[in-house]
Design a protein around this motif. Structure first.
Motif, short mmCIF file in Angstrom:
data_model
loop_
_atom_site.label_atom_id
_atom_site.label_comp_id
_atom_site.label_asym_id
_atom_site.label_seq_id
_atom_site.Cartn_x
_atom_site.Cartn_y
_atom_site.Cartn_z
N THR A 1 -15.88 -92.94 43.37
CA THR A 1 -15.66 -92.19 44.46
C THR A 1 -14.29 -91.93 43.92
OG1 THR A 1 -14.93 -94.11 45.52
CG2 THR A 1 -17.11 -93.09 46.16
N GLU A 2 -13.46 -91.20 45.01
CA GLU A 2 -12.00 -91.06 44.69
C GLU A 2 -11.14 -92.18 44.51
OE1 GLU A 2 -13.72 -90.19 47.61
OE2 GLU A 2 -13.15 -87.92 47.79
N GLY A 3 -10.13 -92.27 43.64
CA GLY A 3 -9.23 -93.29 43.87
C GLY A 3 -8.25 -93.05 42.93
N PHE A 4 -7.81 -94.06 41.87
CA PHE A 4 -6.72 -93.98 41.17
C PHE A 4 -7.04 -94.60 39.80
CE2 PHE A 4 -4.81 -93.10 45.11
CZ PHE A 4 -3.76 -92.07 44.63
N ALA A 5 -6.33 -94.09 38.76
CA ALA A 5 -6.51 -94.94 37.35
C ALA A 5 -5.30 -95.24 36.66
CB ALA A 5 -7.27 -94.20 36.12
N GLU A 6 -4.99 -96.61 36.46
CA GLU A 6 -3.72 -96.97 35.73
C GLU A 6 -4.02 -97.36 34.55
OE1 GLU A 6 -0.23 -100.67 35.82
OE2 GLU A 6 -2.38 -100.70 36.77
N ILE A 7 -3.31 -96.40 33.39
CA ILE A 7 -3.67 -96.60 32.14
C ILE A 7 -2.39 -97.03 31.54
CG2 ILE A 7 -4.14 -94.74 30.34
CD1 ILE A 7 -4.94 -92.86 32.36
N ARG A 8 -2.63 -97.99 30.56
CA ARG A 8 -1.72 -98.71 29.72
C ARG A 8 -2.36 -98.52 28.28
NH1 ARG A 8 -3.58 -101.54 33.60
NH2 ARG A 8 -4.53 -103.06 32.05
N ALA A 9 -1.49 -98.79 27.11
CA ALA A 9 -1.84 -98.52 25.87
C ALA A 9 -3.03 -99.65 25.48
CB ALA A 9 -0.37 -99.05 25.07
N THR A 10 -2.84 -100.73 26.18
CA THR A 10 -3.99 -101.75 26.01
C THR A 10 -5.04 -101.63 27.09
OG1 THR A 10 -2.78 -103.44 27.10
CG2 THR A 10 -2.46 -103.16 24.57
N GLY A 11 -5.15 -100.74 27.94
CA GLY A 11 -6.22 -101.07 29.13
C GLY A 11 -6.19 -99.72 30.19
N VAL A 12 -7.30 -99.78 30.89
CA VAL A 12 -7.27 -99.16 31.91
C VAL A 12 -7.95 -99.85 33.27
CG1 VAL A 12 -8.22 -96.85 32.91
CG2 VAL A 12 -7.98 -96.94 30.45
N THR A 13 -7.32 -99.40 34.39
CA THR A 13 -7.70 -100.08 35.64
C THR A 13 -7.88 -98.78 36.47
OG1 THR A 13 -6.46 -102.25 35.39
CG2 THR A 13 -7.20 -101.75 37.47
N VAL A 14 -9.42 -99.01 36.96
CA VAL A 14 -9.79 -97.92 37.88
C VAL A 14 -9.77 -98.40 39.37
CG1 VAL A 14 -11.60 -96.24 38.39
CG2 VAL A 14 -10.87 -96.68 36.08
N LEU A 15 -9.28 -97.95 40.25
CA LEU A 15 -9.30 -98.47 41.53
C LEU A 15 -9.96 -97.24 42.39
CD1 LEU A 15 -5.77 -99.60 41.74
CD2 LEU A 15 -7.66 -101.07 41.43
N VAL A 16 -10.99 -97.67 43.10
CA VAL A 16 -11.94 -96.74 43.80
C VAL A 16 -12.65 -97.68 44.92
CG1 VAL A 16 -12.34 -95.12 41.94
CG2 VAL A 16 -13.77 -96.99 42.34
#
Length: 135
Positions: free
Chosen positions: A65-80
């Protein structure tokens, strides 16, 4: 090949997690975004859609669903709010959700149903049915 971590999280906990993602493709408000190891740090708003993850040259699909993604050089966190892996989607339940959303949109013309809420429910159901094709 360099890999990165991916964690897709809902209020109920982690739905998908890997340390070996070769490519993560997100559906952002600004369009489709592909992420590989070494990506510049970014925060991106997400729209209803599929997250595509390539691990060992195999693509995995997760409906979100809608949310946010935090992107870093070593990883991605998807918050939905909600997320389901393609093989966990109950197609019959998704079809029922689609029918209910369509009925609500039809009622909107008569009873003043919350149009935006019904429209989001319709998009969520269509997304789940689309992602379920990739079992």
């Amino acid at each position: 090949m360099n890999t990165l971590a991916l964690n897709i999280v809902t209020p109920n906990g982690s739905v998908y997690s890997t340390e070996q993602a070769e490519l993560v493709v997100l559906q952002t408000e600004g369009g489709e975004m592909g992420i590989m190891a070494g990506h510049i740090p970014t925060v991106a708003p997400l729209k209803i859609g599929a997250v595509r993850v390539t691990v060992d040259k195999k693509v995995h699909y997760i409906a979100v669903t809608e949310g946010f993604a935090e992107i870093r050089a070593t990883g991605v966190t998807v918050l939905v709010q909600a997320a389901e892996q393609s093989d966990a989607i109950n197609v019959e339940r998704a079809q029922q959700s689609l029918r209910r959303a369509q009925e609500r949109l039809e009622q909107d013309k008569k009873e003043g149903v919350d149009y935006h809420r019904a429209e989001r429910a319709l998009h969520r159901a269509l997304n789940r049915l689309d992602v379920a094709k990739y079992r």
